[in-house]
Design a protein around this motif. Structure first.
Motif, PDB file in Angstrom:
ATOM      1  N   ASP A 139       0.822  -1.199   0.000  1.00  0.00           N
ATOM      2  CA  ASP A 139       0.000   0.000   0.000  1.00  0.00           C
ATOM      3  C   ASP A 139       0.867   1.265   0.000  1.00  0.00           C
ATOM      4  N   ASP A 140       0.378   2.305  -0.662  1.00  0.00           N
ATOM      5  CA  ASP A 140       1.016   3.612  -0.560  1.00  0.00           C
ATOM      6  C   ASP A 140       0.760   4.167   0.839  1.00  0.00           C
ATOM      7  N   GLN A 141       1.814   4.634   1.483  1.00  0.00           N
ATOM      8  CA  GLN A 141       1.687   5.126   2.841  1.00  0.00           C
ATOM      9  C   GLN A 141       1.895   6.632   2.887  1.00  0.00           C
TER      10      GLN A 141
END
Length: 363
Positions: free
Chosen positions: A84-86
């Motif tokens: 996931d993009d954080q």
């Protein structure tokens, strides 16, 4: 042949005798806690600050491990990567944190010291290593490890306790006797001989590496290092610690193995809000003894509540992963699935940053 064997034994004995003795100091005394039983059959053994039956603020009861699109797995919650993009975490602490796997971290401090927490390169020390493999059929995948430059510039090695998945004697020879080793009380006699500089520290003891302050803190756990699990000839003869790094007014907390207890609130009250919290989220589940496992390990929801107690500005979880031992876990990433689920269920306010083994973040 008999004379040859005797010669080899004598040579080995002489070689051991010629090895440089370790330099051991004990840092305790005023304003520290040495939690020893004073009488009874446990006299001289260590104990937790808050023993007894536990109640927990939050407990996931059902549907605790729903699948997540944030994990890419080879099979169900096994051999996964977090994808996931954080959200960026901009704390301007100057700390850089690299996760080696399980409880191992390499931390670069704001002023450039290299600090290593709980390094275990492969699985266990022999012969427990072989016994575990034969008994369970499971062999841990090695995690990430130090680069040659990190080994060369290593300032400090810190251990939380003597359990095999946190302390491997075989690694110490590779790490060498240049860095200073910090341990809980009683742990130095587990080291090989070789001129290692070891400081055993009581709870709330403090030491410095140049301008880096290092505080030994309470944890809620236990210790043993035995050939046969749960036969405790040496149970609790060595202490178990959490640790706090402090430099330039910024702090990093490494919880060590621990269950949830009031010691987290105590730490916050003594040191203030913590910038970076490295928190365990695994090894809490067992069909045979779930209550006991959780007593000495935090569930994901316990870790979230502990991070709130500490007022952490960011929490980095550990204990799950492709190089974990899966002791008290359904799968390699079930604990991370539960964490992602409980963050939403609890509407947790502490920011998270999730690492895969070998990844790092500058905070």
């Amino acid at each position: 042949m008999k004379h040859k064997a005797i010669t080899l034994i004598l040579a080995s004995t002489l070689l051991s005798a010629c090895q440089t003795a370790n330099n051991i100091e004990v840092i305790a005394g005023e304003n520290t806690i040495t939690p020893l039983h004073q009488d009874g059959e446990r006299k001289g053994r260590y104990h937790n600050l808050y023993p007894g039956k536990k109640t927990y603020p939050t407990t996931c009861e059902t549907n605790c491990y729903p699948p997540s699109p944030k994990l890419l797995c080879e099979k169900e919650s096994e051999n996964c990567q977090f994808i996931d993009d954080q959200k960026p975490v901009n704390l301007n602490t100057g700390f850089t944190v690299r996760w080696l796997g399980h409880a191992g971290f390499m931390v670069r401090t704001p002023n450039g010291q290299h600090v290593l927490f709980d390094p275990v390169k492969e699985q266990f020390d022999s012969p427990v290593d072989l016994a575990f493999r034969l008994a369970s059929g499971f062999y841990r995948q090695p995690g990430d490890w130090l680069t040659p430059n990190e080994l060369k510039n290593l300032s400090t090695v810190i251990y939380s306790h003597i359990h095999y998945d946190h302390f491997n004697k075989a690694d110490i020879e590779e790490l060498g006797n240049k860095p200073r080793y910090l341990t809980p009380l009683g742990m130095a006699d587990n080291f090989p001989t070789g001129g290692f500089n070891i400081s055993e520290m009581a709870w709330y003891a403090k030491t410095n590496i140049s301008d880096l302050a290092i505080h030994a803190l309470p944890a809620h756990h236990f210790s043993s290092r035995v050939m046969v699990p749960f036969i405790y000839e040496d149970n609790d003869k060595d202490l178990w610690n959490g640790w706090l790094l402090e430099q330039n007014g910024k702090t990093l907390f490494f919880a060590g193995d621990t269950g949830y207890s009031k010691h987290f609130t105590d730490i916050q009250q003594k040191y203030g809000d913590i910038d970076i919290c490295l928190m365990p989220i695994a090894s809490y589940y067992s069909e045979e003894s779930a209550t006991w496992y959780r007593y000495v390990h935090t569930t994901p929801e316990d870790a979230l509540n502990a991070s709130q107690d500490l007022n952490c500005k960011v929490m980095i979880p550990w204990g799950y992963g492709n190089s974990s031992w899966k002791m008290g876990d359904h799968t390699s990433h079930s604990a991370l699935l539960r964490l992602l689920h409980m963050v939403d269920e609890m509407n947790a306010k502490t920011p998270l940053y999730i690492l895969n083994e070998g990844e790092s973040i500058s905070l």
